[in-house]
Scaffold this active site. Sequence first.
Site, PDB file in Angstrom:
ATOM      1  N   ILE A 167     -20.950 146.560 149.976  1.00 11.98           N
ATOM      2  CA  ILE A 167     -19.563 146.179 149.686  1.00 11.98           C
ATOM      3  C   ILE A 167     -18.627 147.383 149.776  1.00 11.98           C
ATOM      4  O   ILE A 167     -17.504 147.277 150.283  1.00 11.98           O
ATOM      5  CB  ILE A 167     -19.448 145.438 148.336  1.00 11.98           C
ATOM      6  CG1 ILE A 167     -18.122 144.690 148.292  1.00 11.98           C
ATOM      7  CG2 ILE A 167     -19.578 146.337 147.145  1.00 11.98           C
ATOM      8  CD1 ILE A 167     -18.215 143.332 147.737  1.00 11.98           C
ATOM      9  N   LYS A 180     -51.884 147.660 153.692  1.00  7.43           N
ATOM     10  CA  LYS A 180     -51.850 147.277 152.283  1.00  7.43           C
ATOM     11  C   LYS A 180     -52.393 148.425 151.413  1.00  7.43           C
ATOM     12  O   LYS A 180     -53.461 148.979 151.710  1.00  7.43           O
ATOM     13  CB  LYS A 180     -52.713 146.021 152.088  1.00  7.43           C
ATOM     14  CG  LYS A 180     -52.656 145.495 150.683  1.00  7.43           C
ATOM     15  CD  LYS A 180     -53.528 144.271 150.528  1.00  7.43           C
ATOM     16  CE  LYS A 180     -53.617 143.926 149.057  1.00  7.43           C
ATOM     17  NZ  LYS A 180     -54.735 143.061 148.765  1.00  7.43           N
ATOM     18  N   LYS A 207     -15.830 148.749 138.516  1.00  2.00           N
ATOM     19  CA  LYS A 207     -16.314 148.541 139.893  1.00  2.00           C
ATOM     20  C   LYS A 207     -15.161 148.252 140.858  1.00  2.00           C
ATOM     21  O   LYS A 207     -15.142 148.723 141.996  1.00  2.00           O
ATOM     22  CB  LYS A 207     -17.306 147.370 139.884  1.00  2.00           C
ATOM     23  CG  LYS A 207     -18.220 147.300 141.096  1.00  2.00           C
ATOM     24  CD  LYS A 207     -19.365 146.324 140.805  1.00  2.00           C
ATOM     25  CE  LYS A 207     -20.176 145.992 142.016  1.00  2.00           C
ATOM     26  NZ  LYS A 207     -21.270 145.063 141.732  1.00  2.00           N
ATOM     27  N   PHE A 261     -19.109 140.859 143.441  1.00  2.33           N
ATOM     28  CA  PHE A 261     -19.627 140.201 142.248  1.00  2.33           C
ATOM     29  C   PHE A 261     -20.202 141.254 141.319  1.00  2.33           C
ATOM     30  O   PHE A 261     -20.798 142.220 141.788  1.00  2.33           O
ATOM     31  CB  PHE A 261     -20.737 139.199 142.615  1.00  2.33           C
ATOM     32  CG  PHE A 261     -20.215 137.808 142.812  1.00  2.33           C
ATOM     33  CD1 PHE A 261     -19.416 137.506 143.901  1.00  2.33           C
ATOM     34  CD2 PHE A 261     -20.525 136.799 141.912  1.00  2.33           C
ATOM     35  CE1 PHE A 261     -18.926 136.223 144.087  1.00  2.33           C
ATOM     36  CE2 PHE A 261     -20.038 135.516 142.084  1.00  2.33           C
ATOM     37  CZ  PHE A 261     -19.237 135.231 143.174  1.00  2.33           C
ATOM     38  N   LYS A 266     -14.784 150.964 143.860  1.00  2.00           N
ATOM     39  CA  LYS A 266     -15.182 150.557 145.210  1.00  2.00           C
ATOM     40  C   LYS A 266     -14.018 150.049 146.046  1.00  2.00           C
ATOM     41  O   LYS A 266     -14.208 149.514 147.133  1.00  2.00           O
ATOM     42  CB  LYS A 266     -16.284 149.488 145.127  1.00  2.00           C
ATOM     43  CG  LYS A 266     -17.540 150.018 144.462  1.00  2.00           C
ATOM     44  CD  LYS A 266     -18.731 149.155 144.743  1.00  2.00           C
ATOM     45  CE  LYS A 266     -19.962 149.726 144.064  1.00  2.00           C
ATOM     46  NZ  LYS A 266     -21.178 149.009 144.394  1.00  2.00           N
ATOM     47  N   PRO A 287     -28.111 151.465 151.062  1.00  2.00           N
ATOM     48  CA  PRO A 287     -26.679 151.544 151.386  1.00  2.00           C
ATOM     49  C   PRO A 287     -25.878 150.601 150.485  1.00  2.00           C
ATOM     50  O   PRO A 287     -26.379 149.552 150.079  1.00  2.00           O
ATOM     51  CB  PRO A 287     -26.617 151.082 152.844  1.00  2.00           C
ATOM     52  CG  PRO A 287     -27.895 150.364 153.102  1.00  2.00           C
ATOM     53  CD  PRO A 287     -28.918 150.937 152.162  1.00  2.00           C
ATOM     54  N   ASP A 288     -24.641 150.986 150.173  1.00  2.00           N
ATOM     55  CA  ASP A 288     -23.766 150.150 149.340  1.00  2.00           C
ATOM     56  C   ASP A 288     -22.929 149.288 150.294  1.00  2.00           C
ATOM     57  O   ASP A 288     -21.953 149.750 150.881  1.00  2.00           O
ATOM     58  CB  ASP A 288     -22.879 151.058 148.478  1.00  2.00           C
ATOM     59  CG  ASP A 288     -22.075 150.249 147.467  1.00  2.00           C
ATOM     60  OD1 ASP A 288     -21.758 149.085 147.774  1.00  2.00           O
ATOM     61  OD2 ASP A 288     -21.773 150.793 146.399  1.00  2.00           O
ATOM     62  N   ASN A 290     -35.373 140.616 143.406  1.00  2.00           N
ATOM     63  CA  ASN A 290     -34.763 140.202 142.138  1.00  2.00           C
ATOM     64  C   ASN A 290     -34.668 138.676 142.098  1.00  2.00           C
ATOM     65  O   ASN A 290     -35.081 137.991 143.029  1.00  2.00           O
ATOM     66  CB  ASN A 290     -33.382 140.862 141.965  1.00  2.00           C
ATOM     67  CG  ASN A 290     -32.470 140.517 143.117  1.00  2.00           C
ATOM     68  OD1 ASN A 290     -32.160 139.355 143.337  1.00  2.00           O
ATOM     69  ND2 ASN A 290     -32.046 141.521 143.892  1.00  2.00           N
TER      70      ASN A 290
END
Length: 409
Positions: free
Chosen positions: A321, A300, A350, A336, A354, A318-319, A210
């Site tokens: 935070i 490749k 969130k 964030f 969490k 995996p999460d 990203n």
Amino acid sequence: MQRLANKRLVLGVTGGIAAYKSAELIRRLIDAGAEVRVVMTSAAQEFITPLTLQALSGNPVHLALLDTEAEAGMGHIELARWGDALLIAPASADFIARLTHGHGNDLLTTLCLAARCPIHIAPAMNQGMWASSANQNNIQQLETNGIHLIGPGSGYQACGDIGLGRMSEPDDIAQILADSFQTGSLTGTQVVITAGPTREAIDPVRYISNHSSGKMGFALAEAARDAGATVTLIAGPVNLATPDRVNRINVVSAEDMLVATTECLDHLSLNSSVSSEGSIIFIGTAAVADYRPDTSATQKIKKTQGNPNLTLQLIENPDIIATVAKRSPKPFTVGFAAETQNVLAYANDKIARKNLDMIIANDVSNKDIGFNSDLNAVTIIWPEGNKTVDIASKAIIANSIIQQISLQL
Ligand SMILES: Cc1cc2nc3c(=O)[nH]c(=O)nc-3n(C[C@H](O)[C@H](O)[C@H](O)COP(=O)(O)O)c2cc1C
């Protein structure tokens, strides 16, 4: 003495009997967490060897101004810039006179002229020398010039006299120096920050990632360090220099980032001196990829003629935070929320889902702020309230976030 943690101190040693006490002083400063570099005058080397002070400080001792090797490495200007404070202990009468009159005829006086950090002197000399009008005039002038005086003390002197002129004890000097540094709002805490994007391999040459630049996380690392914290920065692939005095761990994928985070927090939790509540803070600024290819091809992937479609099967990462927020004891956990719509609503959801202590919501749909930009604008949300920080540099935003974290601890 916590205020000396992470501080860079240049210790100047001049020629006097009390030079033997500088060995003890180095021990005190290092025990308090400071990094010490020693500069000795020629006369000082007649009283104590550079080797002793090198062994105690763990750094080469700087001896000469006109040393080509030293100038190529840590020259006098570089050394002056390096220090958070300059301490001369013991300070001889002759050195005090040279300092008063702005001499630059050896490494230590040149360093003092170049330094922009606070300068402290701990004089040590015979009581008659201390009381002499020449020396008293010099001391008065130095104090007017903003030089900080530590001592001297009174008592028996090496020459047999009794009176004022003994160098203050190393413990007292270290304490006065520690008190001279302002307490940061995060002094004594350990801050772990993740930053940047993660890369999820499709094959050896391609990946999913990203646009995160890592700038916000790096700015937070600097702000936390300046607030007195010891900082570990776990960085995905970014093109940013490591901030001074920040411990950096480089990772690539979300799974690597989770391993590095867990190992780092395990290590900090094991250290009993930092395991009290509020002493470990985790800030997850990294834009961790939510999904990764379920397999990464070992070779490749070739383009197949006549086949216009290629399907990638993705699985959840995996999460990080949420994993951190489930730890016991739980670090103060800050997340964030980079969203493109309904920013506040998603952020509030969130924080509850969490089990976070704070969330920083930013709208990355605004091209002037967020990803890759040097600017940002955020809303800091914690269970009992929120605060909006208008568009500003990421350094200013980072300072506001760190300040708010320190208020919530
Ligand atoms: C045995 C001995 C002890 C000395 N002790 C001191 C002292 O305690 N304080 C001082 O100001 N000068 C003392 N001096 C004089 C300094 O060593 C001398 O002024 C020297 O030039 C200082 O150099 P520096 O300031 O570059 O280190 C002593 C000299 C000798 C020979």
